[in-house]
Design a protein around this motif. Structure first.
Motif, PDB file in Angstrom:
ATOM      1  N   LEU A   1     -49.790   3.290  52.224  1.00 47.11           N
ATOM      2  CA  LEU A   1     -49.670   4.286  53.311  1.00 47.11           C
ATOM      3  C   LEU A   1     -50.967   5.086  53.468  1.00 47.11           C
TER       4      LEU A   1
ATOM      5  N   LEU B   1     -58.214  17.853  38.294  1.00 39.46           N
ATOM      6  CA  LEU B   1     -57.877  18.056  39.711  1.00 39.46           C
ATOM      7  C   LEU B   1     -58.947  18.868  40.431  1.00 39.46           C
TER       8      LEU B   1
ATOM      9  N   ALA C   1     -48.676  13.006  55.013  1.00 39.90           N
ATOM     10  CA  ALA C   1     -48.099  13.790  53.914  1.00 39.90           C
ATOM     11  C   ALA C   1     -49.195  14.360  53.028  1.00 39.90           C
TER      12      ALA C   1
ATOM     13  N   ALA D   1     -52.257  15.910  51.411  1.00 39.20           N
ATOM     14  CA  ALA D   1     -53.617  16.031  51.936  1.00 39.20           C
ATOM     15  C   ALA D   1     -53.758  15.289  53.263  1.00 39.20           C
TER      16      ALA D   1
ATOM     17  N   ALA E   1     -46.107  17.806  51.280  1.00 42.56           N
ATOM     18  CA  ALA E   1     -45.378  17.207  50.152  1.00 42.56           C
ATOM     19  C   ALA E   1     -45.685  17.856  48.805  1.00 42.56           C
TER      20      ALA E   1
HETATM   21  C1  LHQ Z   1     -48.188   5.918  47.488  1.00 37.77           C
HETATM   22  C2  LHQ Z   1     -48.373   7.227  47.968  1.00 37.77           C
HETATM   23  C3  LHQ Z   1     -49.292   8.057  47.302  1.00 37.77           C
HETATM   24  C4  LHQ Z   1     -49.740   6.312  45.854  1.00 37.77           C
HETATM   25  C5  LHQ Z   1     -46.900   6.270  49.183  1.00 37.77           C
HETATM   26  N1  LHQ Z   1     -49.947   7.561  46.266  1.00 37.77           N
HETATM   27  N2  LHQ Z   1     -48.867   5.467  46.438  1.00 37.77           N
HETATM   28  C6  LHQ Z   1     -55.190  16.510  45.874  1.00 37.77           C
HETATM   29  C7  LHQ Z   1     -55.933  16.534  44.716  1.00 37.77           C
HETATM   30  C8  LHQ Z   1     -55.439  16.359  43.472  1.00 37.77           C
HETATM   31  C9  LHQ Z   1     -54.278  16.007  43.107  1.00 37.77           C
HETATM   32  C10 LHQ Z   1     -53.179  15.742  43.855  1.00 37.77           C
HETATM   33  O1  LHQ Z   1     -53.097  15.904  45.187  1.00 37.77           O
HETATM   34  C11 LHQ Z   1     -53.940  16.257  46.091  1.00 37.77           C
HETATM   35  C12 LHQ Z   1     -53.471  16.311  47.459  1.00 37.77           C
HETATM   36  C13 LHQ Z   1     -52.221  15.605  47.797  1.00 37.77           C
HETATM   37  O2  LHQ Z   1     -52.243  14.875  48.749  1.00 37.77           O
HETATM   38  S1  LHQ Z   1     -50.825  15.901  46.883  1.00 37.77           S
HETATM   39  C14 LHQ Z   1     -49.585  15.039  47.767  1.00 37.77           C
HETATM   40  C15 LHQ Z   1     -49.661  13.561  47.549  1.00 37.77           C
HETATM   41  N3  LHQ Z   1     -48.775  12.870  48.398  1.00 37.77           N
HETATM   42  C16 LHQ Z   1     -47.455  12.851  48.232  1.00 37.77           C
HETATM   43  O3  LHQ Z   1     -46.885  13.469  47.369  1.00 37.77           O
HETATM   44  C17 LHQ Z   1     -46.673  11.938  49.161  1.00 37.77           C
HETATM   45  C18 LHQ Z   1     -46.154  10.760  48.391  1.00 37.77           C
HETATM   46  N4  LHQ Z   1     -45.493   9.832  49.270  1.00 37.77           N
HETATM   47  C19 LHQ Z   1     -44.262  10.030  49.774  1.00 37.77           C
HETATM   48  O4  LHQ Z   1     -43.634  11.037  49.557  1.00 37.77           O
HETATM   49  C20 LHQ Z   1     -43.684   8.939  50.603  1.00 37.77           C
HETATM   50  O5  LHQ Z   1     -44.361   7.740  50.331  1.00 37.77           O
HETATM   51  C21 LHQ Z   1     -43.781   9.222  52.119  1.00 37.77           C
HETATM   52  C22 LHQ Z   1     -42.820  10.371  52.476  1.00 37.77           C
HETATM   53  C23 LHQ Z   1     -45.196   9.585  52.546  1.00 37.77           C
HETATM   54  C24 LHQ Z   1     -43.362   7.958  52.907  1.00 37.77           C
HETATM   55  O6  LHQ Z   1     -42.110   7.502  52.423  1.00 37.77           O
HETATM   56  P1  LHQ Z   1     -41.611   6.028  52.781  1.00 37.77           P
HETATM   57  O7  LHQ Z   1     -41.836   5.780  54.218  1.00 37.77           O
HETATM   58  O8  LHQ Z   1     -40.232   5.927  52.241  1.00 37.77           O
HETATM   59  O9  LHQ Z   1     -42.604   5.028  52.002  1.00 37.77           O
HETATM   60  P2  LHQ Z   1     -42.615   4.711  50.426  1.00 37.77           P
HETATM   61  O10 LHQ Z   1     -42.443   5.943  49.632  1.00 37.77           O
HETATM   62  O11 LHQ Z   1     -41.709   3.559  50.153  1.00 37.77           O
HETATM   63  O12 LHQ Z   1     -44.163   4.247  50.244  1.00 37.77           O
HETATM   64  C25 LHQ Z   1     -44.595   2.910  50.505  1.00 37.77           C
HETATM   65  C26 LHQ Z   1     -45.521   2.506  49.380  1.00 37.77           C
HETATM   66  O13 LHQ Z   1     -46.659   3.386  49.392  1.00 37.77           O
HETATM   67  C27 LHQ Z   1     -44.831   2.688  48.030  1.00 37.77           C
HETATM   68  O14 LHQ Z   1     -45.321   1.690  47.176  1.00 37.77           O
HETATM   69  P3  LHQ Z   1     -44.426   0.373  46.854  1.00 37.77           P
HETATM   70  O15 LHQ Z   1     -45.236  -0.363  45.853  1.00 37.77           O
HETATM   71  O16 LHQ Z   1     -43.109   0.831  46.343  1.00 37.77           O
HETATM   72  O17 LHQ Z   1     -44.312  -0.347  48.173  1.00 37.77           O
HETATM   73  C28 LHQ Z   1     -45.344   4.015  47.565  1.00 37.77           C
HETATM   74  O18 LHQ Z   1     -45.362   4.161  46.174  1.00 37.77           O
HETATM   75  C29 LHQ Z   1     -46.772   3.996  48.111  1.00 37.77           C
HETATM   76  N5  LHQ Z   1     -47.273   5.365  48.278  1.00 37.77           N
HETATM   77  N6  LHQ Z   1     -47.543   7.418  49.025  1.00 37.77           N
HETATM   78  N7  LHQ Z   1     -49.539   9.333  47.736  1.00 37.77           N
END
Ligand code: LHQ
Length: 259
Positions: free
Chosen positions: A22, A77, A107, A109, A131
């Motif tokens: 994503l 971080l 979501a 960043a 998120a």
């Molecule tokens: C992912 C991710 C992801 C890896 C989907 N990473 N694989 C800054 C600096 C330092 C530290 C931390 O953070 C930051 C800033 C930030 O951005 S913190 C916030 C990080 N992002 C999130 O917490 C969002 C994580 N993702 C989700 O909550 C969901 O994926 C969303 C709501 C975006 C989409 O949900 P769905 O449409 O149901 O898709 P999915 O969850 O099934 O994702 C599809 C694939 O993408 C899946 O992998 P898989 O192998 O099972 O197909 C996910 O693991 C992968 N993915 N986001 N951030």
């Protein structure tokens, strides 16, 4: 290639390109995105930028697999965020308009990088998720700065603390973004918009961005002085001369974006 660049007449499209994740950002994508923005800025024929995502998402924020806590302790971080901060500053400071076409979920960043762009269009099926609180973090990439300014204190707190998806339509109603667009019209609308911006008075737009950003901290007195100085700069551009000439001659202006 974690970022794809397409050159169009007058503008560049930059697409985040890790669709199976994503478009979550990893170190390589950070570098590629920074480089793509710097190259766009260095190209005298590029007068606007369109940022979007490949596949079904815009961007899921930081790739969490790269920042997991391991047996050797928490990741650095601060160092990761220095890179994000550089990106936000770069996007915000671009001397040309930056349009963001949010093609799917944005979501963490990913949401806040979109908000750092000048004009945000989103597909009606897209949503914005602060998120961070879901994983115990604080909204970053300017989220705590953008949100209250764009949607007000109550909605900013709700979005940041509850981390619920905000659908594109409501994001537009709330003033978080410019417009929600039918999914099948998103890219067409975005290209029309960015092509139009690429024909406008680029320096005037860049100075307008500076004025609006400075207004966030300036007093009215300071802002009046700044407007006077920026107007003086704009008034010395070829585009100002052309804009007024075209108005008087009752024709469309042919702006060049040059000083
Ligand atoms: C992912 C991710 C992801 C890896 C989907 N990473 N694989 C800054 C600096 C330092 C530290 C931390 O953070 C930051 C800033 C930030 O951005 S913190 C916030 C990080 N992002 C999130 O917490 C969002 C994580 N993702 C989700 O909550 C969901 O994926 C969303 C709501 C975006 C989409 O949900 P769905 O449409 O149901 O898709 P999915 O969850 O099934 O994702 C599809 C694939 O993408 C899946 O992998 P898989 O192998 O099972 O197909 C996910 O693991 C992968 N993915 N986001 N951030």
């Amino acid at each position: 290639m974690t970022v794809l660049v397409e050159k169009h007449s007058g503008y560049r499209q930059i697409s985040l390109n890790r669709p199976d994740r994503l478009n979550a950002l990893n170190t390589e994508m950070h570098g590629a995105l920074m480089a793509a923005l710097a190259e766009a800025e260095a190209d005298p024929d590029c007068r606007a930028v369109l940022v979007t995502g490949a596949g079904r998402a815009f961007c899921a924020g930081q790739d969490l697999a790269d920042v997991a806590v391991t047996s050797s302790g928490p990741p650095d971080l601060k160092a990761v965020l220095e890179r994000y901060n550089g990106l936000v500053r770069k996007l915000r400071g671009m001397a040309m308009p930056v349009v963001c076409a949010v093609n799917g979920v944005a979501a963490g960043a990913g949401a806040n990088l979109a908000l750092a762009c000048d004009i945000v269009l989103a597909a009606k099926s897209a949503s914005f998720i602060q998120a961070f609180s879901r994983i115990g973090l604080v909204p970053d990439c300017g989220g705590t700065w953008f949100l209250p300014r764009l949607v007000g204190a109550a909605r900013a707190r709700g979005l940041a603390i509850l981390a619920e998806p905000l659908p594109a339509n409501r994001a537009a109603e709330w003033g978080l973004i410019w417009q929600a667009v039918d999914d099948d019209k998103l890219m067409e609308s975005a290209h029309l918009l960015v092509a139009r911006l690429a024909r406008q008075a680029t320096i005037g737009i860049a100075l307008t961005k500076r004025a609006l950003d400075a207004a966030e901290t300036n007093t009215l007195d300071q802002q009046l002085d700044l407007e006077r100085d920026l107007q003086d700069e704009a008034g010395h551009t070829q585009d100002y001369a052309e804009g007024v000439r075209a108005f008087i001659e009752k024709r469309a202006p042919a702006f060049t974006g040059r000083a």
